[in-house]
Design a protein around this motif. Structure first.
Motif, PDB file in Angstrom:
ATOM      1  N   ALA A 395       0.830  -1.205   0.000  1.00 62.15           N
ATOM      2  CA  ALA A 395       0.000   0.000   0.000  1.00 62.15           C
ATOM      3  C   ALA A 395       0.865   1.257   0.000  1.00 62.15           C
ATOM      4  N   ILE A 396       1.955   1.220   0.732  1.00 61.17           N
ATOM      5  CA  ILE A 396       2.871   2.368   0.752  1.00 61.17           C
ATOM      6  C   ILE A 396       3.455   2.603  -0.637  1.00 61.17           C
ATOM      7  N   ASN A 397       3.886   1.539  -1.274  1.00 58.76           N
ATOM      8  CA  ASN A 397       4.441   1.666  -2.632  1.00 58.76           C
ATOM      9  C   ASN A 397       3.437   2.301  -3.586  1.00 58.76           C
ATOM     10  N   ASP A 398       2.174   1.946  -3.425  1.00 57.11           N
ATOM     11  CA  ASP A 398       1.148   2.401  -4.366  1.00 57.11           C
ATOM     12  C   ASP A 398       0.561   3.766  -4.018  1.00 57.11           C
ATOM     13  N   HIS A 399       0.555   4.134  -2.727  1.00 55.47           N
ATOM     14  CA  HIS A 399      -0.243   5.298  -2.320  1.00 55.47           C
ATOM     15  C   HIS A 399       0.483   6.315  -1.442  1.00 55.47           C
ATOM     16  N   GLU A 400       1.770   6.143  -1.226  1.00 54.42           N
ATOM     17  CA  GLU A 400       2.460   7.022  -0.281  1.00 54.42           C
ATOM     18  C   GLU A 400       2.361   8.496  -0.676  1.00 54.42           C
ATOM     19  N   GLY A 401       2.463   8.770  -1.956  1.00 54.00           N
ATOM     20  CA  GLY A 401       2.440  10.165  -2.394  1.00 54.00           C
ATOM     21  C   GLY A 401       1.057  10.723  -2.619  1.00 54.00           C
ATOM     22  N   THR A 402       0.029   9.890  -2.425  1.00 49.09           N
ATOM     23  CA  THR A 402      -1.345  10.360  -2.690  1.00 49.09           C
ATOM     24  C   THR A 402      -2.223  10.142  -1.459  1.00 49.09           C
ATOM     25  N   TYR A 403      -2.847   8.979  -1.377  1.00 48.85           N
ATOM     26  CA  TYR A 403      -3.829   8.736  -0.332  1.00 48.85           C
ATOM     27  C   TYR A 403      -3.225   8.496   1.050  1.00 48.85           C
ATOM     28  N   LEU A 404      -1.938   8.225   1.133  1.00 49.66           N
ATOM     29  CA  LEU A 404      -1.312   7.956   2.431  1.00 49.66           C
ATOM     30  C   LEU A 404      -0.438   9.112   2.911  1.00 49.66           C
ATOM     31  N   ARG A 405      -0.624  10.276   2.351  1.00 53.91           N
ATOM     32  CA  ARG A 405       0.168  11.418   2.826  1.00 53.91           C
ATOM     33  C   ARG A 405      -0.218  11.816   4.242  1.00 53.91           C
ATOM     34  N   ASP A 406      -1.502  11.742   4.553  1.00 52.81           N
ATOM     35  CA  ASP A 406      -1.988  12.067   5.895  1.00 52.81           C
ATOM     36  C   ASP A 406      -2.375  10.774   6.596  1.00 52.81           C
ATOM     37  N   PHE A 407      -1.564  10.380   7.549  1.00 46.05           N
ATOM     38  CA  PHE A 407      -1.707   9.059   8.159  1.00 46.05           C
ATOM     39  C   PHE A 407      -1.352   9.138   9.639  1.00 46.05           C
ATOM     40  N   ARG A 408      -2.104   8.387  10.436  1.00 44.95           N
ATOM     41  CA  ARG A 408      -1.730   8.227  11.845  1.00 44.95           C
ATOM     42  C   ARG A 408      -2.162   6.845  12.307  1.00 44.95           C
ATOM     43  N   MET A 409      -1.302   6.257  13.139  1.00 42.21           N
ATOM     44  CA  MET A 409      -1.609   4.944  13.713  1.00 42.21           C
ATOM     45  C   MET A 409      -1.578   5.024  15.230  1.00 42.21           C
ATOM     46  N   PHE A 410      -2.588   4.429  15.851  1.00 38.94           N
ATOM     47  CA  PHE A 410      -2.641   4.266  17.299  1.00 38.94           C
ATOM     48  C   PHE A 410      -2.491   2.770  17.603  1.00 38.94           C
ATOM     49  N   ALA A 411      -1.524   2.443  18.439  1.00 35.18           N
ATOM     50  CA  ALA A 411      -1.305   1.038  18.795  1.00 35.18           C
ATOM     51  C   ALA A 411      -0.657   0.974  20.171  1.00 35.18           C
ATOM     52  N   MET A 412      -0.593  -0.217  20.727  1.00 32.53           N
ATOM     53  CA  MET A 412      -0.046  -0.375  22.072  1.00 32.53           C
ATOM     54  C   MET A 412       1.461  -0.607  22.056  1.00 32.53           C
ATOM     55  N   ARG A 413       2.119  -0.083  23.075  1.00 29.44           N
ATOM     56  CA  ARG A 413       3.496  -0.468  23.337  1.00 29.44           C
ATOM     57  C   ARG A 413       3.542  -1.973  23.563  1.00 29.44           C
ATOM     58  N   ASP A 414       4.701  -2.570  23.285  1.00 30.59           N
ATOM     59  CA  ASP A 414       4.794  -4.023  23.385  1.00 30.59           C
ATOM     60  C   ASP A 414       4.523  -4.513  24.798  1.00 30.59           C
ATOM     61  N   ALA A 415       4.915  -3.737  25.810  1.00 32.42           N
ATOM     62  CA  ALA A 415       4.654  -4.159  27.190  1.00 32.42           C
ATOM     63  C   ALA A 415       3.162  -4.334  27.424  1.00 32.42           C
ATOM     64  N   ARG A 416       2.347  -3.438  26.880  1.00 33.72           N
ATOM     65  CA  ARG A 416       0.893  -3.574  27.018  1.00 33.72           C
ATOM     66  C   ARG A 416       0.370  -4.719  26.162  1.00 33.72           C
ATOM     67  N   GLU A 417       0.937  -4.884  24.982  1.00 37.58           N
ATOM     68  CA  GLU A 417       0.531  -5.979  24.091  1.00 37.58           C
ATOM     69  C   GLU A 417       0.737  -7.323  24.781  1.00 37.58           C
ATOM     70  N   GLN A 418       1.840  -7.446  25.520  1.00 43.48           N
ATOM     71  CA  GLN A 418       2.134  -8.689  26.218  1.00 43.48           C
ATOM     72  C   GLN A 418       1.186  -8.932  27.384  1.00 43.48           C
ATOM     73  N   GLN A 419       0.699  -7.868  27.988  1.00 39.56           N
ATOM     74  CA  GLN A 419      -0.178  -8.003  29.160  1.00 39.56           C
ATOM     75  C   GLN A 419      -1.646  -8.166  28.784  1.00 39.56           C
ATOM     76  N   ASP A 420      -1.996  -7.974  27.539  1.00 34.02           N
ATOM     77  CA  ASP A 420      -3.387  -8.037  27.097  1.00 34.02           C
ATOM     78  C   ASP A 420      -3.761  -9.490  26.798  1.00 34.02           C
ATOM     79  N   ALA A 421      -4.064 -10.245  27.838  1.00 38.75           N
ATOM     80  CA  ALA A 421      -4.326 -11.681  27.692  1.00 38.75           C
ATOM     81  C   ALA A 421      -5.597 -11.913  26.882  1.00 38.75           C
ATOM     82  N   MET A 422      -5.429 -12.495  25.722  1.00 39.72           N
ATOM     83  CA  MET A 422      -6.552 -12.704  24.804  1.00 39.72           C
ATOM     84  C   MET A 422      -7.529 -13.766  25.317  1.00 39.72           C
TER      85      MET A 422
END
Length: 526
Positions: A395-422
């Motif tokens: 997706a980056i290769n195809d859209h970085e200069g167009t549709y992916l210019r404005d982008f933000r990701m929210f995700a957990m730090r790995d310490a929280r990922e490890q503690q989030d027992a599924m």
């Protein structure tokens, strides 16, 4: 007292199945034009928001919780919300057999046996060595097995092989001691010590008997029991490896006429799993001691039950939404927006919000937008994305200069990922760890092949560990993140600036954590 949610408004959602619209409960095909025309008439100051929820969200939850709850929030931000509701029972299909596996005596015994030998190989003293109550070291194998039973029965807070429970400095010692033994030598060692584990022999002996057709006379002396397991969940391939078949399968591929039972075959099978775990430790591709062991046992012995087929079907639904046809949801939305553009009607911008598997949906949306020649500015927000680095790199290769210019990701730090027992006690890390360790893979010569520790965009570990420094796709994603300021928000982030805060502690939090939602509203307004 919490304010009750309003009922979801039909002006704000499209319900599809297998990517298609149609008869109820799916939305009618005509709803696409009606809703988007209505959205344009509202003249939203901050454009259109299209929200793609995760694939493990039920239809009722997507409508009565997510849609009903977030519609006023998006409206408050000056945008017109449109929700793609696309689930068809995936959560139940993916998770409904996990309790059965956990309660399968064969699963428990395989995990205990593999754990016993993994701990022996990575322990500095060369034997079972873990911490019991109060941090007191335990080196007795029988006690080790008892503690495992307590864990499976929810009588222990943590599994006895978690990193923090291994005596000594786990991170320093486990990897340096994780030598890779010879398969035959390890199998012989395991076989010699099986007489000290009567429960393992009883359970696997019962599985052997159950894997033979009723009434078939077999040699069971080696198994040590004439009882049959009441439930047989182990995959046909695993049974064939432990108990080689001498006759064809019955209606159940697990049940075949099998030859003389030998413990060496069982020991060799267990040894193969032990070695697979040790290799992942040596290469820093493990998910902690316990979860890596569980992943390898599940992959080896329960492959048809872990959910990879369901996961692939889930991803396929997001792609089918843009397939050729007069009833495909995503394709019709993109086409309608393009028709509106040509008629001189254009939203100020489109904000695509994708939670978990919804990020895969967004990648497919961007491809369709490019094919249609969509001109409306697009901004993308990922929430704990379950998309692989491989897919997002495309997706980056195809859209970085167009549709992916404005982008933000929210995700957990790995310490929280490890503690989030599924799914404790079966699996003690997050859904993304489970997806990375068990569900993802690649199509190799027309055959799907799993890849353990598949790099996912929403997992911090893949961007911080040296083991992935030469992975071109991981590095492509990491370079994209850093090519522009503020593309990443790792939870917990507080007082980080407008649109840059999150306190999500679980995979499912990102669409209801207040600090994340405030950030999202600010992104839409910006």
């Amino acid at each position: 007292m919490a304010t009750p949610l309003l009922a979801p408004n039909k002006d704000n959602y499209l319900v599809s199945a297998n990517g298609r619209l149609g008869n109820p409960p799916q939305s009618a095909i005509t709803e696409v034009s009606r809703i988007l025309d209505h959205a344009m008439q509202q003249g939203p100051a901050n454009g259109l928001v299209i929200h793609m929820h995760g694939g493990l969200v039920s239809r009722d939850s997507a409508l009565n919780d997510i849609t009903a709850r977030l519609t006023p929030r998006y409206q408050e931000a000056g945008a017109y919300p449109l929700f793609f509701v696309w689930e068809s029972g995936f959560k139940e299909a993916l998770l409904n057999n996990k309790s059965d596996i956990l309660n399968d005596p064969a699963f428990r015994e395989l995990v205990k046996k593999v754990s016993e030998w993994v701990v022996a190989k990575i322990s500095p003293v060369g034997g079972v060595n873990f911490k019991g109550a109060g941090g007191v070291p335990i080196t007795d194998v029988d006690r080790f097995r008892q503690e495992y039973d307590r864990w499976f029965d929810n009588l222990r807070q943590a599994p006895p092989v978690e990193d923090s429970d291994i005596a000594g400095d786990a991170q320093a010692t486990t990897r340096s001691n994780a030598g890779i033994p010879d398969l035959d030598d390890l199998a012989s060692d395991i076989e010699r010590q099986l007489d000290d584990d009567p429960e393992f022999k009883r359970v696997l002996g019962r599985a052997f008997n159950a894997a033979n057709p009723p009434g078939v006379v077999v040699t069971t002396k080696g198994a040590g029991t004439t009882e049959r397991a009441t439930v047989l969940l182990i995959s046909p391939d695993a049974l064939d490896e432990m108990f080689p078949a001498t006759g064809p399968a019955s209606t159940d591929a697990r049940v075949k006429t099998r030859g003389v039972f030998t413990w060496l075959n069982v020991a060799r099978y267990a040894a193969g799993i032990v070695i697979a775990v040790l290799k992942r430790f040596r290469s820093h591709r493990d998910h902690g001691v316990y979860c890596t062991i569980v992943e390898e046992v599940l992959q080896s012995a329960y492959g048809d039950l872990i959910g990879a087929t369901v996961w692939n079907a889930m991803k396929k639904d997001t792609l089918d939404s843009f397939a050729d046809g007069t009833d495909t949801c995503g394709r019709l939305v993109v086409q309608k927006i393009r028709e509106m553009e040509k008629a001189g009607k254009q939203f100020k911008k489109i904000t695509l919000v994708g939670h978990s598997t919804g990020a895969i949906y967004i990648c497919n949306f961007l491809d369709a937008a490019r094919a249609a020649g969509l001109e409306t500015p697009i901004q993308v927000v990922f929430l704990a994305p379950a998309v692989t680095c491989q897919r997002f790199a495309r997706a980056i290769n195809d859209h970085e200069g167009t549709y992916l210019r404005d982008f933000r990701m929210f995700a957990m730090r790995d310490a929280r990922e490890q503690q989030d027992a599924m799914l404790k006690p079966l699996y003690t890390r997050s859904l993304l760890y489970f997806v990375s360790g068990l569900l993802e893979g690649n199509d190799v010569d027309g055959k799907w092949t799993s890849e353990e520790d598949m790099p996912l965009v929403g997992m911090e570990r893949f961007f911080t560990q040296a083991a992935f420094s030469n992975d071109a796709q991981v590095q492509k994603v990491w370079q994209f993140f850093n090519a522009k300021a503020n593309r990443l928000v790792w939870s917990r982030a507080a007082d980080a600036g407008v649109g840059l805060n999150s306190d999500s502690q679980h995979h499912g939090d990102f669409d209801n954590d207040e600090s994340t939602l405030i950030s999202l509203m600010n992104i839409i307004r910006g």
